[in-house]
Design a protein around this motif. Structure first.
Motif, mmCIF file in Angstrom:
data_model
loop_
_atom_site.group_PDB
_atom_site.id
_atom_site.type_symbol
_atom_site.label_atom_id
_atom_site.label_comp_id
_atom_site.label_asym_id
_atom_site.label_seq_id
_atom_site.Cartn_x
_atom_site.Cartn_y
_atom_site.Cartn_z
ATOM 1 N N LYS A 130 0.828 -1.203 0.000
ATOM 2 C CA LYS A 130 0.000 0.000 0.000
ATOM 3 C C LYS A 130 0.865 1.257 0.000
ATOM 4 O O LYS A 130 0.477 2.282 -0.579
ATOM 5 C CB LYS A 130 -0.946 -0.012 1.197
ATOM 6 N N GLY A 131 2.032 1.194 0.664
ATOM 7 C CA GLY A 131 2.955 2.317 0.610
ATOM 8 C C GLY A 131 3.435 2.559 -0.807
ATOM 9 O O GLY A 131 3.524 3.704 -1.274
ATOM 10 N N MET A 132 3.748 1.481 -1.523
ATOM 11 C CA MET A 132 4.160 1.576 -2.927
ATOM 12 C C MET A 132 3.045 2.207 -3.758
ATOM 13 O O MET A 132 3.280 3.121 -4.565
ATOM 14 C CB MET A 132 4.481 0.176 -3.450
ATOM 15 N N ILE A 157 -1.425 -1.134 -9.083
ATOM 16 C CA ILE A 157 -2.528 -1.946 -8.563
ATOM 17 C C ILE A 157 -2.061 -2.687 -7.311
ATOM 18 O O ILE A 157 -0.964 -3.250 -7.285
ATOM 19 C CB ILE A 157 -2.997 -2.974 -9.612
ATOM 20 N N TYR A 158 -2.884 -2.654 -6.300
ATOM 21 C CA TYR A 158 -2.650 -3.453 -5.086
ATOM 22 C C TYR A 158 -3.389 -4.772 -5.265
ATOM 23 O O TYR A 158 -4.585 -4.778 -5.563
ATOM 24 C CB TYR A 158 -3.190 -2.700 -3.872
ATOM 25 N N LEU A 159 -2.681 -5.888 -5.140
ATOM 26 C CA LEU A 159 -3.367 -7.167 -5.257
ATOM 27 C C LEU A 159 -2.957 -8.110 -4.145
ATOM 28 O O LEU A 159 -1.864 -7.991 -3.575
ATOM 29 C CB LEU A 159 -3.126 -7.814 -6.623
ATOM 30 N N HIS A 174 -0.647 -13.092 1.055
ATOM 31 C CA HIS A 174 0.380 -12.124 0.690
ATOM 32 C C HIS A 174 -0.236 -10.984 -0.111
ATOM 33 O O HIS A 174 -1.349 -11.109 -0.647
ATOM 34 C CB HIS A 174 1.472 -12.817 -0.134
ATOM 35 N N ALA A 175 0.474 -9.852 -0.163
ATOM 36 C CA ALA A 175 0.048 -8.697 -0.958
ATOM 37 C C ALA A 175 1.254 -8.128 -1.694
ATOM 38 O O ALA A 175 2.354 -8.085 -1.149
ATOM 39 C CB ALA A 175 -0.570 -7.633 -0.058
ATOM 40 N N TRP A 176 1.039 -7.707 -2.934
ATOM 41 C CA TRP A 176 2.107 -7.093 -3.717
ATOM 42 C C TRP A 176 1.468 -6.168 -4.744
ATOM 43 O O TRP A 176 0.315 -5.771 -4.581
ATOM 44 C CB TRP A 176 3.021 -8.145 -4.337
#
Length: 432
Positions: free
Chosen positions: A249-251, A263-265, A275-277
């Motif tokens: 989310k910082g990215m 896009i946050y996925l 996981h999130a990236w």
């Protein structure tokens, strides 16, 4: 003499109330603390259920084991192809938004209207909003899409309550902070964002912006499962300690400021952990990017330099990352097939074929240029196995002699690490 007409209104009202009472009993017996008042009867008739919903938290406690585990089943890197342009996705929710609302674009028109209502509610920090729909599952899905698109809504914890009626839903989001706390934290976030972006050239390309933010987050944020607020941007930008959700989310938040589609996925790692990236778009092509996995805390062994951040997870392809990352299937994502911005290809360390003379020349040149190590990436699993064997059996012992001669050493040691998922081999020389 005319006879007055009798008014039947009181009788009609009594009959209506009697019907309501009878209908009320058909809905089920009243509880002991309820009364036979009209409001209670109407509530019994039209109120159906109250629902709670929450957004699953993402962390990656098993990331280190995922990266360090040897695997030769990674798909081969495909020949660069054109991928989906960002133009069709880079549409803000409203003109004042700086975000690229990808999830909004995946919704049908009817649900886009719902998205607007939910976004307006939480961005203005309202306690509730009345929605002219009756499907609570759709409401909660759309609400999660709002949060996926808007990392700046850091006060939203993802949980909510819904009062479902026959013709509407009363939606009540839950916030983690008071209005005063939100204002204070907003100032802190803006200060940190300004500090971060002040180090970036105004003429930077999309790729340079992505690489800069990727590196900045890795260098300033510590991975900490116990960090507070680790599901939002406050943890990564201000607290400088977070988990994958905070990194991603910082990215997204910082790239939104730079007008780079991001896009946050969410998804799972190959061991099943959540996981999130991110997906990022540079010059019309989409790329997979995982800041968390770039952190040396995961990619390095104890003996490797702690500042050796990994660029394997910066602007990579679907084929490269799918060996360890599997995205959720709520929506379809843009294809990431381009190798144009692969870090190792751009810096002369992407190996298409295993060739002893070529490897020896690359490493010897790096030593003569004052480098104390190198990191390379291979095109496919077969080349990776051949390269690793050749390096350890033949090339490294030979070029170590060159290293000792240049540095006037009688002996030199080296440490290496391998990431079989991303087909990465890293080595560093250490003098006694």
């Amino acid at each position: 003499m005319h006879r007055k007409k009798r008014s039947f209104f009181p009788i009609t009202l009594l009959l209506c109330l009697l019907c309501l009472l009878l209908l009320g009993f058909r809905q089920g017996p009243f509880s002991a603390d309820s009364s036979f008042s009209l409001p209670n009867i109407l509530h019994s008739l039209f109120s159906e259920k109250t629902q709670d919903s929450s957004l699953p938290e993402t962390s990656c406690s098993a990331v280190e084991s995922v990266i360090s585990e040897a695997s030769s089943s990674v798909s081969e890197v495909s020949v660069p192809e054109e991928s989906t342009s960002a133009a069709s996705f880079a549409i803000p929710v409203k003109d004042s938004d700086s975000c690229y609302a990808y999830y909004y674009q995946q919704l049908p028109d009817s649900q886009q209207s719902l998205y607007h209502q939910l976004y307006s509610c939480v961005s203005e920090r309202k306690e509730s909003v009345t929605l002219s729909v009756t499907d609570s599952d759709t409401v909660h899905k759309v609400y999660h899409f709002v949060l996926y698109d808007h990392p700046e809504l850091f006060w939203c914890v993802g949980s909510s309550k819904s009062q479902v009626y026959s013709d509407r839903i009363e939606f009540m989001p839950e916030y983690s902070l008071s209005a005063e706390e939100i204002e204070k934290r907003q100032e802190e976030i803006e200060q940190q964002a300004a500090l971060c972006l002040s180090g970036l050239s105004a003429s930077a390309t999309d790729y340079e912006k992505v690489r800069y933010i990727y590196t900045w987050l890795i260098n300033t944020v510590d991975y900490d499962e116990h960090a507070s607020d680790n599901q939002n941007i406050y943890s990564s930008l201000v607290g400088h300690a977070s988990v994958c959700a905070g990194y991603a989310k910082g990215m997204q938040f910082l790239l939104n400021r730079l007008s780079v589609p991001c896009i946050y996925l969410t998804g799972t790692l190959k061991d099943g952990g959540s996981h999130a990236w991110n997906l990022v778009c540079c010059d019309g092509s989409w790329y997979q990017t995982d800041v968390t996995f770039g952190d040396p805390v995961f990619t390095n062994t104890e003996e490797m330099p702690r500042d050796n951040l990994s660029f394997a997870y910066l602007c990579c392809t679907d084929a490269q990352i799918r060996g360890s990352h599997l995205p959720d299937e709520e929506v379809s994502y843009p294809a990431c097939t381009s190798m144009d911005l692969n870090y190792y290809a751009q810096n002369g360390w992407f190996i298409w074929i295993c060739d002893e003379a070529d490897l020896t020349n690359r490493i010897s040149t790096a030593i003569k240029n004052g480098e104390d190590g190198f990191t390379l990436q291979c095109a496919n699993s077969e080349v990776y196995r051949e390269v690793c064997d050749l390096l350890l059996d033949t090339v490294i012992p030979a070029v170590s002699q060159t290293y000792m001669e240049i540095h006037d050493l009688k002996q030199v040691n080296y440490k290496y690490s391998k990431d079989a998922d991303m087909l990465i081999f890293s080595l560093f020389w250490t003098a006694n």
